[in-house]
Enzyme design. Sequence first.
Site, PDB file in Angstrom:
ATOM      1  N   CYS A 110       8.143  -1.258  -9.720  1.00 48.10           N
ATOM      2  CA  CYS A 110       6.830  -0.841  -9.235  1.00 48.10           C
ATOM      3  C   CYS A 110       6.559   0.622  -9.559  1.00 48.10           C
ATOM      4  O   CYS A 110       7.312   1.510  -9.135  1.00 48.10           O
ATOM      5  CB  CYS A 110       6.706  -1.061  -7.731  1.00 48.10           C
ATOM      6  SG  CYS A 110       5.057  -0.636  -7.105  1.00 48.10           S
ATOM      7  N   LYS A 157       4.462 -12.201  -2.206  1.00 44.82           N
ATOM      8  CA  LYS A 157       4.134 -10.795  -2.426  1.00 44.82           C
ATOM      9  C   LYS A 157       5.418  -9.974  -2.350  1.00 44.82           C
ATOM     10  O   LYS A 157       6.341 -10.312  -1.607  1.00 44.82           O
ATOM     11  CB  LYS A 157       3.172 -10.332  -1.325  1.00 44.82           C
ATOM     12  CG  LYS A 157       2.585  -8.950  -1.511  1.00 44.82           C
ATOM     13  CD  LYS A 157       1.381  -8.996  -2.409  1.00 44.82           C
ATOM     14  CE  LYS A 157       0.602  -7.689  -2.365  1.00 44.82           C
ATOM     15  NZ  LYS A 157      -0.531  -7.715  -3.298  1.00 44.82           N
ATOM     16  N   SER A 158       5.517  -8.907  -3.140  1.00 48.32           N
ATOM     17  CA  SER A 158       6.684  -8.034  -3.016  1.00 48.32           C
ATOM     18  C   SER A 158       6.675  -7.394  -1.632  1.00 48.32           C
ATOM     19  O   SER A 158       5.722  -6.690  -1.260  1.00 48.32           O
ATOM     20  CB  SER A 158       6.662  -6.946  -4.090  1.00 48.32           C
ATOM     21  OG  SER A 158       7.027  -7.476  -5.342  1.00 48.32           O
ATOM     22  N   GLY A 183       0.026  -0.099  -4.513  1.00 43.65           N
ATOM     23  CA  GLY A 183       0.892   0.585  -3.559  1.00 43.65           C
ATOM     24  C   GLY A 183       1.610  -0.363  -2.605  1.00 43.65           C
ATOM     25  O   GLY A 183       1.898  -0.016  -1.464  1.00 43.65           O
ATOM     26  N   SER A 226       4.340 -12.018  -8.685  1.00 45.18           N
ATOM     27  CA  SER A 226       4.197 -11.397  -7.372  1.00 45.18           C
ATOM     28  C   SER A 226       3.085 -10.350  -7.440  1.00 45.18           C
ATOM     29  O   SER A 226       3.032  -9.555  -8.372  1.00 45.18           O
ATOM     30  CB  SER A 226       5.512 -10.731  -6.967  1.00 45.18           C
ATOM     31  OG  SER A 226       5.376 -10.119  -5.714  1.00 45.18           O
ATOM     32  N   LYS A 228      13.188  -7.859 -11.494  1.00 41.84           N
ATOM     33  CA  LYS A 228      11.971  -7.616 -12.263  1.00 41.84           C
ATOM     34  C   LYS A 228      12.055  -6.230 -12.879  1.00 41.84           C
ATOM     35  O   LYS A 228      12.296  -5.237 -12.178  1.00 41.84           O
ATOM     36  CB  LYS A 228      10.730  -7.724 -11.372  1.00 41.84           C
ATOM     37  CG  LYS A 228       9.418  -7.628 -12.157  1.00 41.84           C
ATOM     38  CD  LYS A 228       8.223  -7.968 -11.293  1.00 41.84           C
ATOM     39  CE  LYS A 228       6.938  -8.047 -12.106  1.00 41.84           C
ATOM     40  NZ  LYS A 228       5.777  -8.441 -11.281  1.00 41.84           N
ATOM     41  N   GLY A 281      -0.344 -13.226 -13.694  1.00 46.01           N
ATOM     42  CA  GLY A 281      -0.808 -12.244 -12.716  1.00 46.01           C
ATOM     43  C   GLY A 281      -2.303 -11.998 -12.777  1.00 46.01           C
ATOM     44  O   GLY A 281      -3.062 -12.478 -11.944  1.00 46.01           O
ATOM     45  N   SER A 332      -3.429   0.153  -8.772  1.00 48.52           N
ATOM     46  CA  SER A 332      -2.508   1.035  -8.056  1.00 48.52           C
ATOM     47  C   SER A 332      -2.478   0.561  -6.610  1.00 48.52           C
ATOM     48  O   SER A 332      -2.942   1.234  -5.695  1.00 48.52           O
ATOM     49  CB  SER A 332      -2.959   2.497  -8.146  1.00 48.52           C
ATOM     50  OG  SER A 332      -2.011   3.342  -7.505  1.00 48.52           O
TER      51      SER A 332
END
Length: 376
Positions: A136, A45-46, A77, A21, A173, A280, A75
Amino acid sequence: MASLATTVAGIQLECCIYNASGPRTGTMEALQKIAKSRSGAVLSKSATLVSQTGNPLPRYKEVELGEAGTGSINSEGLPNAGIDYYISKEVVEGVCSLGKPYIVSLSGLSLKDNLEMLDRTMKVKDITAIELNLACPNIPGKPTIAYDFEQMDSVLSEVTSHPAFASKPLGVKLAPYFDLPHMQKAAEIINKYPVRYVVSTNTIGNGLLVDVDNEQPLIKPKGGLGGLGGAWIKPTALANVRQMRLLLRSEIDIIGVGGIASGRDAFEFILCGASAVQVGTCHWSEGAVCFNRIAGELEALMVEKGYQSIAEFKGKLKEYSRPERKTDAKRASSHSSKVSKVGPVEGNLMLQVLMMILCTLLGVLIAHVYPSTRIG
């Protein structure tokens, strides 16, 4: 022919390799490109409860590390279109029509958000499974849940007791752990709940890369702090996969992620206990064609080693022992090579000896042919 088929949380995958993701997963078009490749599944995507643009740009950079591969720092976000987009009829049908399992990643900014997204996602029939992102590190002001064991325990308790929970397999995760007691504590918590699979591991949080020429960080958000991925994280990810396989209940599948860019990388993670692997950084660099290449390389390696399925070597990492000795032929070749490698001094001496031997033999031959010959 080697088979890459595997099972994760009871879900049949034709290929044990699929996307992580994050990179190239934000839109239906991007997800469809993954589905058209050899990727065994498609992971969204998350998602957050509402859409968000993420952190300021630039927020992602790659660094070439030569033979070691490619490292990355990000980063992001959590920029995403919001949960309602990823579970919409258009997106679900657009992905599922291509024949791959569709998994939705949830990364709410609060427990309340996660429960609301869980409720909405569980009601969508064609979504195969849910991946709950507890790892995250790039949300300003928000701690990484996987490092707060009390909060992690509370979140899993609330999520798994949700009325709609049992309708789809749930995976979590995790962040990378660096100390064995932390790995043991995380596994102890997960073992308490009906979690079906674990994804290990997310990026190493809060790294910093500096642009020496411009005397500034490589990325803008958080003063340049970001999650390290790609080749930098692979040894840590392998260790986490191995330890989680040893510590978690056997029915909990492990999905390895972190620095996978080749068939050999994928083989290492499966050997350490992963049932499947995610890609990834390499996906970001190459696009969805990376799944075709990595799958082909893994098949070739399995054939070379005599394996017909990943079950034949999954989790079978051996204890260290002294590597096998070279064959006699290799030793002889090595010895011959060493003998032939002489320096200039030794070479001149050998030449002089040979010349003396030749002169002696020539003198004996002349004396034999012309016995009456006298000199002087």
